[in-house]
Enzyme design. Structure first.
Site, PDB file in Angstrom:
ATOM      1  N   GLY A   1       0.785  -1.243   0.000  1.00 32.21           N
ATOM      2  CA  GLY A   1       0.000   0.000   0.000  1.00 32.21           C
ATOM      3  C   GLY A   1       0.809   1.280   0.000  1.00 32.21           C
ATOM      4  O   GLY A   1       0.342   2.314  -0.452  1.00 32.21           O
TER       5      GLY A   1
ATOM      6  N   GLU B   1       3.904   3.976   5.930  1.00 36.30           N
ATOM      7  CA  GLU B   1       2.717   3.109   5.883  1.00 36.30           C
ATOM      8  C   GLU B   1       1.576   3.844   5.194  1.00 36.30           C
ATOM      9  O   GLU B   1       1.498   5.080   5.265  1.00 36.30           O
ATOM     10  CB  GLU B   1       2.348   2.719   7.323  1.00 36.30           C
ATOM     11  N   ASP B   2       0.702   3.093   4.541  1.00 35.49           N
ATOM     12  CA  ASP B   2      -0.440   3.743   3.886  1.00 35.49           C
ATOM     13  C   ASP B   2      -1.477   4.242   4.888  1.00 35.49           C
ATOM     14  O   ASP B   2      -1.859   5.398   4.866  1.00 35.49           O
ATOM     15  CB  ASP B   2      -1.086   2.817   2.833  1.00 35.49           C
TER      16      ASP B   2
ATOM     17  N   ASP C   1      -5.013   1.749  11.055  1.00 35.90           N
ATOM     18  CA  ASP C   1      -6.421   1.464  11.341  1.00 35.90           C
ATOM     19  C   ASP C   1      -6.502   1.057  12.823  1.00 35.90           C
ATOM     20  O   ASP C   1      -6.481   1.921  13.692  1.00 35.90           O
ATOM     21  CB  ASP C   1      -6.846   0.359  10.362  1.00 35.90           C
TER      22      ASP C   1
ATOM     23  N   LYS D   1      -6.961   6.482  10.846  1.00 35.84           N
ATOM     24  CA  LYS D   1      -8.374   6.363  11.239  1.00 35.84           C
ATOM     25  C   LYS D   1      -8.418   6.245  12.751  1.00 35.84           C
ATOM     26  O   LYS D   1      -8.506   5.134  13.281  1.00 35.84           O
ATOM     27  CB  LYS D   1      -8.978   5.083  10.645  1.00 35.84           C
TER      28      LYS D   1
ATOM     29  N   PHE E   1     -13.859   2.933   4.433  1.00 35.18           N
ATOM     30  CA  PHE E   1     -12.899   2.125   3.684  1.00 35.18           C
ATOM     31  C   PHE E   1     -12.442   2.912   2.464  1.00 35.18           C
ATOM     32  O   PHE E   1     -13.260   3.379   1.680  1.00 35.18           O
ATOM     33  CB  PHE E   1     -13.502   0.787   3.266  1.00 35.18           C
ATOM     34  N   VAL E   2     -11.126   3.069   2.333  1.00 42.43           N
ATOM     35  CA  VAL E   2     -10.589   3.875   1.243  1.00 42.43           C
ATOM     36  C   VAL E   2      -9.740   3.026   0.296  1.00 42.43           C
ATOM     37  O   VAL E   2      -9.240   1.964   0.668  1.00 42.43           O
ATOM     38  CB  VAL E   2      -9.726   5.043   1.778  1.00 42.43           C
TER      39      VAL E   2
ATOM     40  N   ASP F   1      -5.844  -0.772  -1.685  1.00 43.66           N
ATOM     41  CA  ASP F   1      -6.619  -1.697  -2.507  1.00 43.66           C
ATOM     42  C   ASP F   1      -7.944  -2.092  -1.887  1.00 43.66           C
ATOM     43  O   ASP F   1      -8.162  -1.985  -0.686  1.00 43.66           O
ATOM     44  CB  ASP F   1      -5.813  -2.978  -2.725  1.00 43.66           C
TER      45      ASP F   1
ATOM     46  N   ARG G   1      -5.322  -0.038  -6.834  1.00 45.24           N
ATOM     47  CA  ARG G   1      -4.161   0.579  -6.184  1.00 45.24           C
ATOM     48  C   ARG G   1      -3.599   1.740  -7.004  1.00 45.24           C
ATOM     49  O   ARG G   1      -3.074   2.694  -6.444  1.00 45.24           O
ATOM     50  CB  ARG G   1      -3.037  -0.457  -5.994  1.00 45.24           C
TER      51      ARG G   1
HETATM   52  P1  IMP Z   1      -4.252  -2.192  11.254  1.00 50.27           P
HETATM   53  O1  IMP Z   1      -3.314  -3.254  11.707  1.00 50.27           O
HETATM   54  O2  IMP Z   1      -5.667  -2.477  11.706  1.00 50.27           O
HETATM   55  O3  IMP Z   1      -3.820  -0.802  11.663  1.00 50.27           O
HETATM   56  O4  IMP Z   1      -4.345  -2.322   9.690  1.00 50.27           O
HETATM   57  C1  IMP Z   1      -3.598  -1.556   8.841  1.00 50.27           C
HETATM   58  C2  IMP Z   1      -3.599  -2.181   7.460  1.00 50.27           C
HETATM   59  O5  IMP Z   1      -4.920  -2.521   7.047  1.00 50.27           O
HETATM   60  C3  IMP Z   1      -3.087  -1.176   6.449  1.00 50.27           C
HETATM   61  O6  IMP Z   1      -1.721  -1.410   6.206  1.00 50.27           O
HETATM   62  C4  IMP Z   1      -3.909  -1.490   5.222  1.00 50.27           C
HETATM   63  O7  IMP Z   1      -3.233  -2.457   4.437  1.00 50.27           O
HETATM   64  C5  IMP Z   1      -5.153  -2.118   5.720  1.00 50.27           C
HETATM   65  N1  IMP Z   1      -6.274  -1.173   5.700  1.00 50.27           N
HETATM   66  C6  IMP Z   1      -6.888  -0.616   6.765  1.00 50.27           C
HETATM   67  N2  IMP Z   1      -7.875   0.200   6.398  1.00 50.27           N
HETATM   68  C7  IMP Z   1      -7.883   0.193   5.052  1.00 50.27           C
HETATM   69  C8  IMP Z   1      -8.669   0.878   4.058  1.00 50.27           C
HETATM   70  O8  IMP Z   1      -9.579   1.677   4.349  1.00 50.27           O
HETATM   71  N3  IMP Z   1      -8.369   0.617   2.764  1.00 50.27           N
HETATM   72  C9  IMP Z   1      -7.367  -0.241   2.396  1.00 50.27           C
HETATM   73  N4  IMP Z   1      -6.612  -0.891   3.280  1.00 50.27           N
HETATM   74  C10 IMP Z   1      -6.857  -0.679   4.600  1.00 50.27           C
HETATM   75 MG    MG Z   2      -0.927  -2.339   4.536  1.00 48.39          MG
END
Ligand code: IMP
Ligand code: MG
Length: 185
Positions: A46, A105-106, A109, A137, A159-160, A166, A172
């Site tokens: 990402g 990082e993208d 979450d 987020k 969700f983006v 993706d 992407r």
């Molecule tokens: P976390 O471990 O819950 O913080 O998840 C982070 C990962 O989930 C990111 O690196 C993304 O790959 C994926 N992710 C979380 N939200 C989104 C979204 O809205 N769109 C796309 N990928 C997301």
């Molecule tokens: Mg990711």
């Protein structure tokens, strides 16, 4: 011919707004890391465009020695939420010990993925570890101790996709960030 737009999305952040924010982040990072050699660790897949654009903006800031490497992580998702079970699916090539590492990082979450990666890089002896996320987020955070030093944009619980992100590995390469109207299951 333009980029075909995926169905049921609206543009949340236009390409020019992303570019402007990336330039501002690069200026801030270059100032903070002045006199130190910066090693970017991009999270596949990402962060592809974010790292590509940010690293070139840092170069333009004359940020000094700049290197980067990639890691791919997978996090088991129970439904839409990631769990703490994060795995390295493709590892870094270069050692990080003694280096000033900035994770690129993208999106953060729940924060589980970044919490795991920061701990891994610290355990491998990085001199410093900070996180730079294009999107945050905060409403979804489940890892309260995670510090994200640089954030491009804070967004709602939506969700983006696009600009590297993706939906089932698609979309992407869109130049902007879009919101999916209905959340995938
Ligand atoms: P976390 O471990 O819950 O913080 O998840 C982070 C990962 O989930 C990111 O690196 C993304 O790959 C994926 N992710 C979380 N939200 C989104 C979204 O809205 N769109 C796309 N990928 C997301
Ligand atoms: Mg990711």
């Amino acid at each position: 011919m333009g980029v075909s737009e995926p169905p049921h999305t609206t543009i949340l952040i236009q390409a020019d707004a992303i570019a402007a924010r990336v330039m501002a982040l690069a200026a801030e990072i270059a100032q903070d890391y002045a006199g130190r050699e910066l090693h970017l660790v991009g999270v596949m897949r990402g962060a592809l465009y974010f790292l590509a654009d940010l690293s070139r903006a840092l170069q333009a800031e004359d940020a000094g020695a700049l290197t980067f490497d990639w890691i791919e992580l997978s996090s088991y998702r129970g439904g839409t939420e990631s769990t703490g079970n994060v795995e390295v699916t493709r590892d870094l090539i270069d050692p990080v010990d003694g280096r000033h590492v900035l994770v690129i990082e993208d999106i953060v979450d729940s924060g589980h993925t970044m919490t795991f990666l920061v701990a891994l890089l610290q355990a491998r002896g990085a001199a410093t570890v900070e996180v730079c996320a294009l999107l945050d987020k905060p409403a979804r955070r489940r890892a309260p101790n995670l510090q994200v030093r640089y954030i491009g944009f804070r967004i709602e619980d939506q969700f983006v996709l696009g600009y590297g992100m993706d939906l089932d590995e698609r979309h992407r390469a869109l130049p902007y960030i879009a919101v999916v109207a209905a959340k995938p299951e």
